[in-house]
Design a protein around this motif. Structure first.
Motif, PDB file in Angstrom:
ATOM      1  N   HIS A 188       0.828  -1.212   0.000  1.00  0.00           N
ATOM      2  CA  HIS A 188       0.000   0.000   0.000  1.00  0.00           C
ATOM      3  C   HIS A 188       0.860   1.259   0.000  1.00  0.00           C
ATOM      4  CE1 HIS A 188      -3.516  -2.461   0.599  1.00  0.00           C
ATOM      5  NE2 HIS A 188      -2.934  -3.049   1.629  1.00  0.00           N
ATOM      6  N   LYS A 189       2.159   1.075  -0.249  1.00  0.00           N
ATOM      7  CA  LYS A 189       3.147   2.160  -0.280  1.00  0.00           C
ATOM      8  C   LYS A 189       3.285   2.894   1.055  1.00  0.00           C
ATOM      9  CE  LYS A 189       2.833   2.866  -5.263  1.00  0.00           C
ATOM     10  NZ  LYS A 189       3.353   1.596  -5.520  1.00  0.00           N
ATOM     11  N   ASN A 190       3.075   2.170   2.135  1.00  0.00           N
ATOM     12  CA  ASN A 190       3.291   2.688   3.480  1.00  0.00           C
ATOM     13  C   ASN A 190       4.581   2.093   4.038  1.00  0.00           C
ATOM     14  OD1 ASN A 190       0.836   4.141   3.585  1.00  0.00           O
ATOM     15  ND2 ASN A 190      -0.261   2.244   4.048  1.00  0.00           N
ATOM     16  N   PRO A 191       5.312   2.842   4.867  1.00  0.00           N
ATOM     17  CA  PRO A 191       6.540   2.296   5.468  1.00  0.00           C
ATOM     18  C   PRO A 191       6.254   1.006   6.228  1.00  0.00           C
ATOM     19  CG  PRO A 191       6.366   4.642   5.882  1.00  0.00           C
ATOM     20  CD  PRO A 191       5.060   4.212   5.294  1.00  0.00           C
ATOM     21  N   SER A 192       7.082   0.008   5.987  1.00  0.00           N
ATOM     22  CA  SER A 192       6.860  -1.304   6.590  1.00  0.00           C
ATOM     23  C   SER A 192       8.073  -1.796   7.382  1.00  0.00           C
ATOM     24  CB  SER A 192       6.518  -2.301   5.486  1.00  0.00           C
ATOM     25  OG  SER A 192       6.416  -3.595   5.986  1.00  0.00           O
ATOM     26  N   ILE A 193       9.245  -1.720   6.763  1.00  0.00           N
ATOM     27  CA  ILE A 193      10.476  -2.234   7.365  1.00  0.00           C
ATOM     28  C   ILE A 193      11.524  -1.136   7.336  1.00  0.00           C
ATOM     29  CG2 ILE A 193      12.331  -3.954   7.143  1.00  0.00           C
ATOM     30  CD1 ILE A 193       9.687  -5.222   7.866  1.00  0.00           C
ATOM     31  N   LYS A 194      12.291  -1.031   8.420  1.00  0.00           N
ATOM     32  CA  LYS A 194      13.392  -0.070   8.476  1.00  0.00           C
ATOM     33  C   LYS A 194      14.687  -0.855   8.633  1.00  0.00           C
ATOM     34  CE  LYS A 194      14.076   2.555  12.120  1.00  0.00           C
ATOM     35  NZ  LYS A 194      13.967   3.604  13.124  1.00  0.00           N
ATOM     36  N   ILE A 195      15.655  -0.535   7.775  1.00  0.00           N
ATOM     37  CA  ILE A 195      16.971  -1.157   7.844  1.00  0.00           C
ATOM     38  C   ILE A 195      17.959  -0.029   8.111  1.00  0.00           C
ATOM     39  CG2 ILE A 195      18.657  -2.607   6.669  1.00  0.00           C
ATOM     40  CD1 ILE A 195      16.273  -3.411   4.781  1.00  0.00           C
ATOM     41  N   ASN A 196      18.584  -0.070   9.271  1.00  0.00           N
ATOM     42  CA  ASN A 196      19.490   1.005   9.666  1.00  0.00           C
ATOM     43  C   ASN A 196      20.925   0.496   9.701  1.00  0.00           C
ATOM     44  OD1 ASN A 196      19.714   3.811  10.602  1.00  0.00           O
ATOM     45  ND2 ASN A 196      20.578   2.840  12.422  1.00  0.00           N
ATOM     46  N   PHE A 197      21.792   1.165   8.938  1.00  0.00           N
ATOM     47  CA  PHE A 197      23.213   0.848   8.883  1.00  0.00           C
ATOM     48  C   PHE A 197      23.950   1.882   9.732  1.00  0.00           C
ATOM     49  CE2 PHE A 197      21.287  -0.940   5.193  1.00  0.00           C
ATOM     50  CZ  PHE A 197      21.945  -2.145   5.000  1.00  0.00           C
ATOM     51  N   THR A 198      24.778   1.420  10.652  1.00  0.00           N
ATOM     52  CA  THR A 198      25.425   2.292  11.624  1.00  0.00           C
ATOM     53  C   THR A 198      26.883   2.574  11.255  1.00  0.00           C
ATOM     54  OG1 THR A 198      23.976   1.390  13.323  1.00  0.00           O
ATOM     55  CG2 THR A 198      25.935   2.542  14.085  1.00  0.00           C
ATOM     56  N   ASN A 199      27.254   3.853  11.355  1.00  0.00           N
ATOM     57  CA  ASN A 199      28.635   4.324  11.135  1.00  0.00           C
ATOM     58  C   ASN A 199      29.160   3.957   9.750  1.00  0.00           C
ATOM     59  OD1 ASN A 199      28.627   5.385  13.718  1.00  0.00           O
ATOM     60  ND2 ASN A 199      29.503   3.543  14.610  1.00  0.00           N
TER      61      ASN A 199
END
Length: 163
Positions: free
Chosen positions: A113-124
């Motif tokens: 539905h084009k809504n945010p679903s998953i967040k992938i965060n890469f650090t430093n």
């Protein structure tokens, strides 16, 4: 409950240090992760124990180069700042800038539905490679030049998106 497939077409990328590159990102590869088994020697045979360290592959982002090359220049200046190939002040200027030497990178995958679903965060994250930009007048159609930047990072997390 019906579950849809994870779409490779719908995502957003946020790199604080590269505001001109975000909109132009076309491709990103979620890196592979491996754990090398710890080895326990015995008089007869070595035994493979559960892995004791994770090894992350590099993060690759591909983007279309804008007509003023501002997104390419942002990455180029970041790499130059970390390696100071021309003068020592390049590193100092980068370190004293608003974002510092490293920057976190966040990829937000969107659902069907084009809504945010998953967040992938890469650090430093820090760039370690920037590809060539190919200019080619022999192409039968207009192919906008793109570049790929490769990042090293400490680790990444995948979490459900909670805004």
């Amino acid at each position: 409950m019906i579950t849809n497939y994870f779409s490779p077409l719908e995502f957003q990328v946020n790199v604080k240090r590269l505001p001109n590159a975000e909109f132009f990102v076309q491709r990103v590869s979620i890196p592979s992760v491996s754990g090398n088994p710890a080895i326990m020697p015995t008089p007869f045979n070595k035994l493979n124990m559960t892995p004791d360290k994770l090894q992350y592959s590099y993060l690759d982002l591909s983007f279309i180069v804008d007509e003023s090359m501002s997104n390419y220049i942002e990455v180029l200046n970041w790499i130059k700042g970390t390696t100071f190939p021309e003068r020592y002040t390049q590193y100092r200027n980068l370190a004293q800038s608003e974002h510092g030497i490293e920057s976190d990178i966040t990829i937000v995958a969107l659902n069907s539905h084009k809504n945010p679903s998953i967040k992938i965060n890469f650090t430093n994250c820090a760039p370690i490679s920037l590809s060539e930009v190919v200019l080619d007048t022999t192409a039968p159609d207009v192919v906008y030049p793109s570049a790929t930047v490769v990042f090293s990072y400490d680790y990444f997390d995948v979490t459900p998106y909670n805004d």
